[in-house]
Design a protein around this motif. Structure first.
Motif, PDB file in Angstrom:
ATOM      1  N   LYS A 199       0.834  -1.206   0.000  1.00  0.00           N
ATOM      2  CA  LYS A 199       0.000   0.000   0.000  1.00  0.00           C
ATOM      3  C   LYS A 199       0.867   1.253   0.000  1.00  0.00           C
ATOM      4  O   LYS A 199       0.427   2.304  -0.433  1.00  0.00           O
ATOM      5  CB  LYS A 199      -0.958  -0.009   1.193  1.00  0.00           C
ATOM      6  CG  LYS A 199      -0.294   0.151   2.532  1.00  0.00           C
ATOM      7  CD  LYS A 199      -1.139  -0.401   3.664  1.00  0.00           C
ATOM      8  CE  LYS A 199      -1.003  -1.911   3.701  1.00  0.00           C
ATOM      9  NZ  LYS A 199      -1.862  -2.580   4.671  1.00  0.00           N
ATOM     10  N   HIS A 215      -1.398  -4.867  14.014  1.00  0.00           N
ATOM     11  CA  HIS A 215      -0.761  -3.685  13.397  1.00  0.00           C
ATOM     12  C   HIS A 215      -1.239  -2.495  14.213  1.00  0.00           C
ATOM     13  O   HIS A 215      -2.427  -2.214  14.256  1.00  0.00           O
ATOM     14  CB  HIS A 215      -1.175  -3.552  11.930  1.00  0.00           C
ATOM     15  CG  HIS A 215      -0.716  -2.264  11.307  1.00  0.00           C
ATOM     16  ND1 HIS A 215       0.585  -2.062  10.896  1.00  0.00           N
ATOM     17  CD2 HIS A 215      -1.373  -1.107  11.043  1.00  0.00           C
ATOM     18  CE1 HIS A 215       0.697  -0.829  10.405  1.00  0.00           C
ATOM     19  NE2 HIS A 215      -0.471  -0.238  10.483  1.00  0.00           N
ATOM     20  N   SER A 262       0.981   3.674  12.239  1.00  0.00           N
ATOM     21  CA  SER A 262       2.015   3.980  11.250  1.00  0.00           C
ATOM     22  C   SER A 262       2.803   5.206  11.691  1.00  0.00           C
ATOM     23  O   SER A 262       2.334   5.989  12.512  1.00  0.00           O
ATOM     24  CB  SER A 262       1.330   4.220   9.908  1.00  0.00           C
ATOM     25  OG  SER A 262       2.232   4.106   8.855  1.00  0.00           O
ATOM     26  N   GLY A 320       4.543  -0.126  10.380  1.00  0.00           N
ATOM     27  CA  GLY A 320       4.380   1.099  11.155  1.00  0.00           C
ATOM     28  C   GLY A 320       5.658   1.805  11.536  1.00  0.00           C
ATOM     29  O   GLY A 320       5.618   2.828  12.229  1.00  0.00           O
ATOM     30  N   GLU A 379       5.460  -6.241   8.594  1.00  0.00           N
ATOM     31  CA  GLU A 379       4.968  -5.677   7.330  1.00  0.00           C
ATOM     32  C   GLU A 379       5.380  -4.213   7.151  1.00  0.00           C
ATOM     33  O   GLU A 379       4.527  -3.327   7.104  1.00  0.00           O
ATOM     34  CB  GLU A 379       3.435  -5.745   7.316  1.00  0.00           C
ATOM     35  CG  GLU A 379       2.878  -7.143   7.474  1.00  0.00           C
ATOM     36  CD  GLU A 379       1.370  -7.162   7.753  1.00  0.00           C
ATOM     37  OE1 GLU A 379       0.729  -8.126   7.345  1.00  0.00           O
ATOM     38  OE2 GLU A 379       0.847  -6.212   8.385  1.00  0.00           O
ATOM     39  N   GLY A 405       6.261  -0.827   5.329  1.00  0.00           N
ATOM     40  CA  GLY A 405       6.029  -0.227   4.013  1.00  0.00           C
ATOM     41  C   GLY A 405       6.806   1.067   3.928  1.00  0.00           C
ATOM     42  O   GLY A 405       7.817   1.185   3.232  1.00  0.00           O
ATOM     43  N   ARG A 406       6.347   2.046   4.718  1.00  0.00           N
ATOM     44  CA  ARG A 406       6.932   3.386   4.704  1.00  0.00           C
ATOM     45  C   ARG A 406       8.455   3.379   4.854  1.00  0.00           C
ATOM     46  O   ARG A 406       9.166   4.053   4.117  1.00  0.00           O
ATOM     47  CB  ARG A 406       6.323   4.202   5.843  1.00  0.00           C
ATOM     48  CG  ARG A 406       6.731   5.648   5.848  1.00  0.00           C
ATOM     49  CD  ARG A 406       6.351   6.323   7.170  1.00  0.00           C
ATOM     50  NE  ARG A 406       5.006   6.057   7.592  1.00  0.00           N
ATOM     51  CZ  ARG A 406       3.954   6.838   7.331  1.00  0.00           C
ATOM     52  NH1 ARG A 406       4.111   7.938   6.640  1.00  0.00           N
ATOM     53  NH2 ARG A 406       2.761   6.510   7.784  1.00  0.00           N
ATOM     54  N   ARG A 445      -0.510  13.927   1.880  1.00  0.00           N
ATOM     55  CA  ARG A 445      -0.180  13.779   3.303  1.00  0.00           C
ATOM     56  C   ARG A 445      -0.167  15.113   4.075  1.00  0.00           C
ATOM     57  O   ARG A 445      -0.689  15.155   5.190  1.00  0.00           O
ATOM     58  CB  ARG A 445       1.134  13.018   3.480  1.00  0.00           C
ATOM     59  CG  ARG A 445       1.068  11.589   2.893  1.00  0.00           C
ATOM     60  CD  ARG A 445       2.235  10.709   3.324  1.00  0.00           C
ATOM     61  NE  ARG A 445       2.133  10.338   4.723  1.00  0.00           N
ATOM     62  CZ  ARG A 445       2.777  10.931   5.691  1.00  0.00           C
ATOM     63  NH1 ARG A 445       3.628  11.916   5.437  1.00  0.00           N
ATOM     64  NH2 ARG A 445       2.595  10.562   6.941  1.00  0.00           N
ATOM     65  N   TYR A 501      -2.905  14.869   6.876  1.00  0.00           N
ATOM     66  CA  TYR A 501      -2.361  14.591   8.217  1.00  0.00           C
ATOM     67  C   TYR A 501      -1.571  15.756   8.805  1.00  0.00           C
ATOM     68  O   TYR A 501      -0.966  15.610   9.864  1.00  0.00           O
ATOM     69  CB  TYR A 501      -1.399  13.394   8.176  1.00  0.00           C
ATOM     70  CG  TYR A 501      -1.907  12.177   7.450  1.00  0.00           C
ATOM     71  CD1 TYR A 501      -3.033  11.483   7.895  1.00  0.00           C
ATOM     72  CD2 TYR A 501      -1.235  11.690   6.333  1.00  0.00           C
ATOM     73  CE1 TYR A 501      -3.475  10.350   7.234  1.00  0.00           C
ATOM     74  CE2 TYR A 501      -1.676  10.559   5.668  1.00  0.00           C
ATOM     75  CZ  TYR A 501      -2.806   9.893   6.124  1.00  0.00           C
ATOM     76  OH  TYR A 501      -3.232   8.775   5.464  1.00  0.00           O
ATOM     77  N   TYR A 528       3.050   6.406   0.315  1.00  0.00           N
ATOM     78  CA  TYR A 528       1.709   6.974   0.340  1.00  0.00           C
ATOM     79  C   TYR A 528       1.608   8.285  -0.442  1.00  0.00           C
ATOM     80  O   TYR A 528       0.664   9.032  -0.262  1.00  0.00           O
ATOM     81  CB  TYR A 528       1.221   7.146   1.787  1.00  0.00           C
ATOM     82  CG  TYR A 528       1.330   5.856   2.584  1.00  0.00           C
ATOM     83  CD1 TYR A 528       0.428   4.817   2.356  1.00  0.00           C
ATOM     84  CD2 TYR A 528       2.335   5.655   3.515  1.00  0.00           C
ATOM     85  CE1 TYR A 528       0.534   3.623   3.046  1.00  0.00           C
ATOM     86  CE2 TYR A 528       2.437   4.452   4.213  1.00  0.00           C
ATOM     87  CZ  TYR A 528       1.540   3.450   3.981  1.00  0.00           C
ATOM     88  OH  TYR A 528       1.646   2.271   4.655  1.00  0.00           O
TER      89      TYR A 528
HETATM   90  N1  LLP Z   1       0.333  -3.661   7.769  1.00  0.00           N
HETATM   91  C1  LLP Z   1      -0.920  -3.205   7.880  1.00  0.00           C
HETATM   92  C2  LLP Z   1      -1.977  -4.118   8.282  1.00  0.00           C
HETATM   93  C3  LLP Z   1      -1.201  -1.866   7.626  1.00  0.00           C
HETATM   94  O1  LLP Z   1      -2.449  -1.420   7.744  1.00  0.00           O
HETATM   95  C4  LLP Z   1      -0.157  -0.990   7.234  1.00  0.00           C
HETATM   96  C5  LLP Z   1      -0.418   0.415   6.956  1.00  0.00           C
HETATM   97  C6  LLP Z   1       1.141  -1.520   7.108  1.00  0.00           C
HETATM   98  C7  LLP Z   1       1.349  -2.849   7.389  1.00  0.00           C
HETATM   99  C8  LLP Z   1       2.306  -0.687   6.685  1.00  0.00           C
HETATM  100  O2  LLP Z   1       2.591   0.346   7.568  1.00  0.00           O
HETATM  101  P1  LLP Z   1       3.899   1.264   7.373  1.00  0.00           P
HETATM  102  O3  LLP Z   1       5.103   0.406   7.661  1.00  0.00           O
HETATM  103  O4  LLP Z   1       3.899   1.744   5.961  1.00  0.00           O
HETATM  104  O5  LLP Z   1       3.714   2.352   8.343  1.00  0.00           O
HETATM  105  N2  LLP Z   1      -1.539   6.749   4.482  1.00  0.00           N
HETATM  106  C9  LLP Z   1      -0.917   6.887   5.782  1.00  0.00           C
HETATM  107  C10 LLP Z   1      -0.431   5.573   6.323  1.00  0.00           C
HETATM  108  C11 LLP Z   1      -1.513   4.551   6.397  1.00  0.00           C
HETATM  109  C12 LLP Z   1      -1.009   3.235   6.852  1.00  0.00           C
HETATM  110  C13 LLP Z   1      -2.004   2.200   6.579  1.00  0.00           C
HETATM  111  N3  LLP Z   1      -1.586   0.915   6.969  1.00  0.00           N
HETATM  112  C14 LLP Z   1       0.224   7.898   5.676  1.00  0.00           C
HETATM  113  O6  LLP Z   1       0.493   8.371   4.590  1.00  0.00           O
HETATM  114  O7  LLP Z   1       0.842   8.235   6.687  1.00  0.00           O
END
Ligand code: LLP
Length: 453
Positions: free
Chosen positions: A84, A225, A228, A265, A308, A310-311, A351, A355, A411
């Motif tokens: 995502k 989870h 983030s 996150g 998991e 992502g960011r 963003r 946010y 994102y």
């Molecule tokens: N796993 C699950 C179940 C999630 O819902 C998410 C993010 C991740 C992993 C990945 O999280 P990361 O490592 O990327 O933080 N659009 C928002 C962030 C939304 C995150 C949604 N879920 C932003 O731009 O800050």
């Protein structure tokens, strides 16, 4: 205090926020992996996302290495890249090359990962409201796991699996009650939100019992989870304990759960004034300690752990390149401010508007000198909230200058829109002096093609 960026300092340097192969050439122009930004602008236009491939791969590999190291003496670990944040076929392939799996949250992400050559067995499927088509495709592709997010979904996945004559490997997403993360919208483990099954209310236990008794479903894991853009390790350790307690509860009832997913996150720096987040090794070690302590206390065999991120893999690897179109100076109560309008905006980076996220910017097409001026970088959309960088000190900028905003990989494109019918920018990967178009720029013709009159 205003963010001042005189020259891009590659990430990894103490004050750096730019991808690791960003440099300033002798001419004063910024290059990414050896390619001058003016060349990218001339060839592909602006706005354009520039992805430093080696940077992204390095960050991905760092997670795999950190998790392998921390969990070898336990039951091992897997890293699922959260698509995502940003996904394309090439990115899915790179992640697989670097030893990661893919976390998909929709049919689009799932099909992109499959089209990139990732086998279903290396993909997990998320979503609080998965469609029949998403679940069916996941099962048909031999998915690693489908993450069950609500009680009604248990019967739905079981039915679709039985219609296809297969059993479905599932995780259950637990709501642990742990508060962590940036903006309210990106915190996900409190009670009063849409995701997961509450541990506090008992819904999580009901789901586990129900799944264990449902033919056609194989309960392989439980998942958490917490949110983030998290910049400390505390919440992860706390959530891990809650999840492992639930696993121990299940074990006492004869339900063995071999895997535990602790979600994504992990935060990043957006400006040089942001705190430096813990490194992957530090996060991995905290998770491993939590698992080890719990297993020692309960005598249970260690679960296989997955995460998991992502960011933290893609955000710092990408910048957005814009062209300055116009400017104006205004007087404010706190002094003069220069508005610098660029050719993109909230449609390529929502963003800041959604946010209140802070970014920085720099003039990258030349070495810009002169006294810094309090500036605000804005887009071309019909909203005064169309702000890309709220406050930055920039040297005198000229119309036609190339301006870049770093750390836009996560994102940015994935939450991009066609607001005001702007075509979404392309994504250009750069590596060893070579450019590859990962996603081509959209055109007005693309938009007119689905307007059927
Ligand atoms: N796993 C699950 C179940 C999630 O819902 C998410 C993010 C991740 C992993 C990945 O999280 P990361 O490592 O990327 O933080 N659009 C928002 C962030 C939304 C995150 C949604 N879920 C932003 O731009 O800050």
């Amino acid at each position: 205090m205003l963010e001042t960026v005189a020259a891009p300092e590659p990430n990894g340097r103490p004050d750096g926020v730019w991808s690791m192969n960003t440099a300033r050439a002798e001419s004063g122009e910024v290059t990414v992996a050896g390619v001058p930004v003016s060349l990218i602008a001339a060839q592909f236009g602006t706005p354009t996302y520039i992805l430093d491939e080696a940077d992204m791969r390095t960050r991905a590999r760092a997670w795999v290495e950190a998790m392998e190291k921390a969990f070898t003496s336990l039951a091992g670990a897997d890293v699922y890249y959260a698509g995502k944040a940003f996904l394309s076929k090439a990115v899915a392939r790179w992640m697989m090359d670097e030893g990661l799996n893919i976390d998909a949250a929709s049919e689009g992400e799932l099909r992109t990962a499959l089209a990139g050559g990732v086998p279903g067995s290396r993909i997990g499927l998320h979503g609080n409201n998965k469609s029949e088509a998403e679940i069916a495709l996941a099962i048909d592709s031999g998915i690693a796991h489908i993450v069950i997010d609500s009680i009604p979904e248990i019967a739905k996945v079981a039915r679709i699996a039985s219609e296809r004559g297969r059993s479905a490997p599932v995780y259950v997403r637990l709501t642990t009650g742990v508060h962590a993360g940036g903006h309210d919208f990106i915190q996900t483990a409190h009670e009063d939100q849409k995701f997961g099954l509450s541990v506090t209310s008992g819904a999580a236990y009901d789901a586990i019992t129900q799944i264990a008794g449902t033919p056609g479903l194989k309960l392989v894991g439980i998942h958490s989870h917490i949110g983030s853009q998290i910049l400390s390790t505390d919440g992860f350790a706390e959530a891990a304990k809650v999840v492992l307690d639930v696993r121990a509860w299940a074990a006492q009832r004869g339900i063995e759960i071999p895997e535990v997913d602790l979600g994504g996150g992990y935060g990043v720096r957006y400006t040089s004034q942001d705190a430096v987040p813990p490194a992957p090794e530090e996060f991995a070690e905290v998770l491993a300690q939590a698992v080890r302590a719990h297993c020692d206390a309960t005598g249970l065999p260690a679960p296989r752990i997955s995460i998991e991120p992502g960011r933290s893999i893609v955000a710092p690897a990408m910048m957005t390149l814009y062209t300055v179109g116009t400017m104006k100076d205004v007087a404010t109560d706190s002094g003069p401010r220069r508005y610098i309008s660029v050719d993109g905006g909230m449609s390529d980076n929502l963003r800041p508007a959604l946010y209140g996220a802070n970014y920085t910017a720099a003039v990258v097409g030349r070495e810009a000198t002169g006294a810094g001026c309090r500036s605000r970088v804005v887009g071309k959309h019909c909203e005064s909230g169309d702000i890309l960088v709220k406050d930055v000190s920039l040297p005198p900028v000229e119309i036609g200058d190339l301006l870049a905003v770093p750390v836009t990989g996560a994102y940015g494109r994935s939450m991009g829109s066609n607001y005001n019918m702007l075509p979404r920018p392309g994504v250009i990967a750069v590596r060893d002096g070579q450019c590859t178009v990962l996603l081509r720029r959209e055109t007005i013709e693309d938009q007119l093609a689905y307007d059927l009159g």
